[in-house]
Design a protein around this motif. Sequence first.
Motif, short mmCIF file in Angstrom:
data_model
loop_
_atom_site.label_atom_id
_atom_site.label_comp_id
_atom_site.label_asym_id
_atom_site.label_seq_id
_atom_site.Cartn_x
_atom_site.Cartn_y
_atom_site.Cartn_z
N ASP A 80 48.69 -46.11 9.43
CA ASP A 80 49.76 -44.88 9.67
C ASP A 80 51.06 -45.62 9.57
OD1 ASP A 80 48.01 -42.74 9.98
OD2 ASP A 80 48.11 -43.02 12.09
N LEU A 81 50.96 -47.05 9.85
CA LEU A 81 52.69 -47.71 9.72
C LEU A 81 52.74 -48.13 8.07
CD1 LEU A 81 52.09 -49.69 13.02
CD2 LEU A 81 53.29 -47.58 12.68
N LEU A 82 51.71 -48.17 7.33
CA LEU A 82 51.84 -48.98 5.91
C LEU A 82 52.51 -47.62 5.20
CD1 LEU A 82 48.45 -50.62 5.79
CD2 LEU A 82 50.84 -51.57 6.18
N GLU A 83 53.65 -48.15 4.42
CA GLU A 83 54.19 -47.39 3.43
C GLU A 83 54.06 -47.87 2.27
OE1 GLU A 83 58.58 -45.30 3.06
OE2 GLU A 83 58.35 -46.90 4.65
N GLU A 84 53.97 -47.15 1.05
CA GLU A 84 53.71 -47.58 -0.05
C GLU A 84 55.18 -47.39 -0.89
OE1 GLU A 84 49.76 -46.90 -2.60
OE2 GLU A 84 50.16 -45.03 -1.44
N ILE A 85 55.67 -48.50 -1.68
CA ILE A 85 56.92 -48.57 -2.03
C ILE A 85 56.92 -49.32 -3.49
CG2 ILE A 85 59.44 -49.18 -1.80
CD1 ILE A 85 58.78 -49.66 1.07
N ARG A 86 57.67 -49.04 -4.64
CA ARG A 86 57.84 -49.42 -5.88
C ARG A 86 58.98 -49.88 -6.03
NH1 ARG A 86 56.78 -45.50 -9.85
NH2 ARG A 86 58.95 -45.60 -10.40
N TYR A 87 59.53 -51.19 -6.14
CA TYR A 87 60.52 -51.86 -6.68
C TYR A 87 60.76 -52.10 -7.90
CZ TYR A 87 60.97 -52.39 -1.55
OH TYR A 87 61.30 -52.16 -0.10
N GLU A 88 61.67 -51.76 -8.53
CA GLU A 88 62.12 -52.44 -10.03
C GLU A 88 63.36 -53.13 -10.26
OE1 GLU A 88 61.87 -48.64 -12.28
OE2 GLU A 88 60.65 -47.72 -10.79
N GLY A 89 63.23 -53.97 -11.34
CA GLY A 89 64.38 -54.72 -11.48
C GLY A 89 64.07 -55.67 -12.63
N TYR A 90 65.11 -56.71 -12.90
CA TYR A 90 65.01 -57.32 -14.12
C TYR A 90 64.98 -59.04 -13.56
CZ TYR A 90 66.27 -53.50 -17.07
OH TYR A 90 66.25 -52.24 -17.93
N GLY A 91 64.18 -59.75 -13.98
CA GLY A 91 63.84 -61.00 -13.68
C GLY A 91 64.66 -61.99 -14.58
N PRO A 92 64.35 -63.20 -14.66
CA PRO A 92 65.30 -64.29 -15.38
C PRO A 92 64.87 -63.93 -17.01
CG PRO A 92 63.79 -65.32 -13.85
CD PRO A 92 63.43 -63.70 -13.71
N PHE A 117 64.69 -61.99 -6.00
CA PHE A 117 65.43 -61.50 -7.59
C PHE A 117 66.46 -62.29 -7.53
CE2 PHE A 117 62.46 -57.83 -7.93
CZ PHE A 117 62.22 -57.80 -9.36
N SER A 118 67.42 -62.28 -6.52
CA SER A 118 68.62 -62.83 -6.72
C SER A 118 68.70 -64.73 -6.76
CB SER A 118 69.40 -62.52 -5.18
OG SER A 118 70.73 -63.36 -5.21
N LYS A 119 67.74 -65.11 -6.01
CA LYS A 119 67.40 -66.48 -6.24
C LYS A 119 66.97 -66.94 -7.45
CE LYS A 119 65.01 -70.50 -4.23
NZ LYS A 119 64.01 -71.02 -2.95
N ALA A 120 66.41 -66.05 -8.28
CA ALA A 120 65.71 -66.51 -9.68
C ALA A 120 67.00 -65.65 -10.69
CB ALA A 120 64.62 -65.70 -10.02
N GLY A 121 67.96 -65.34 -10.25
CA GLY A 121 69.24 -65.01 -11.20
C GLY A 121 68.68 -63.74 -11.84
N GLY A 122 68.01 -62.89 -11.15
CA GLY A 122 67.62 -61.52 -11.48
C GLY A 122 68.37 -60.67 -10.70
N SER A 123 68.07 -59.33 -10.80
CA SER A 123 68.72 -58.38 -10.04
C SER A 123 67.68 -57.00 -9.97
CB SER A 123 69.94 -57.83 -10.96
OG SER A 123 69.56 -57.34 -12.27
#
Length: 250
Positions: A80-92, A117-123
Motif C-alpha cells: 500500500d505504501l508503494l507508488e508508481e511514478i514515471r520521470y522523464e528528462g534528457y541525459g548527456p 540527471f544533474s551530475k551527468a549534465g542532463g536535466s
Amino acid sequence: MAGHSKFKNIMHRKGAQDKKRASLFAKLGKEIMVAAKMGGPDVESNARLRLAVNTARSNSMPKDNIERAIKKGAGGGEADLLEEIRYEGYGPGGIAVIVDVLTDNRNRSAADIRAIFSKAGGSMGETGSVAFMFDRVGEIVYPAEAGEAEAIFEAALEAGAEDVASSDEGHEIICSADDLHAVAAVLEGALGEAKSCKLAWKPQNTVPVEDEGKAEGLLKFLDALDDNDDVQNVTANFDIADEVMEKLAG
C-alpha cells in the motif's frame, strides 16, 4: 514486419549477472506486490501479476520469494505504501530518457533521480516532456538457443507480433501493448517460456552515439539510474555504434 532492428541498443538494461542479486530480487518483488495488490493474487486471472512472476522466474528468483511477494501484495501493508511514478528528462548529449519508479517515498526518489540527471549534465523534465517520442509496446525476449532467426520470425508472425530483432544475444519480439498477453501465450506454446515478457517503451527515432567518450558517459549515467533501488526500468532513445560498444567492452 521488419526482421531486424536496433532495438537491442535502444532499451538499456543490465542482466542479473551485472547486478547484486538481492537488489534485483527486491525490484522484482516490488512489481509482484503491486501487481497482486491491484489485480489480486490469482496468477491466471491477473495478467500483470503473471508477467511479473514470469520475469522473476526468468531471473532465477526463488519460488518462496515470489510467493511471499504475492502474499504481501494481496494483504496490503507494504504494498500500500508503494507508488508508481514515471520521470522523464534528457541525459548527456540530449538523449531522451524515461525512468519508471516504484517507491514508498516520492520525495526521496525525485531528489535521487534529479541528482543523477544533474551530475551527468542532463536535466529532468515535466511529465510528457519526452514520452511522446516513444511508443508503448509489448516486448518478449527469448535466448539465442530458442531457435534460428527465421524460425523465431515465423513463430512471431504467426503469433501476431509486429517486429523481431535477432542477434547473437537473443531474440526480441515486439507487439502491440494490448496484444502482449495473447502473443506471449501463443509464443510460449511454440517456443517455450520466454526469458522476459513485459510492457516497454520503444523510441520512434534514435540518436546515434559514435564517440567513445560520450558513449561511456551515457552508459555510466544510465547505470547510475538503474542501480537506484526505486528504479524499475530505464529507457532511452540512443543507438551506440557496434564498433564503439566493442571498444568499451574491450
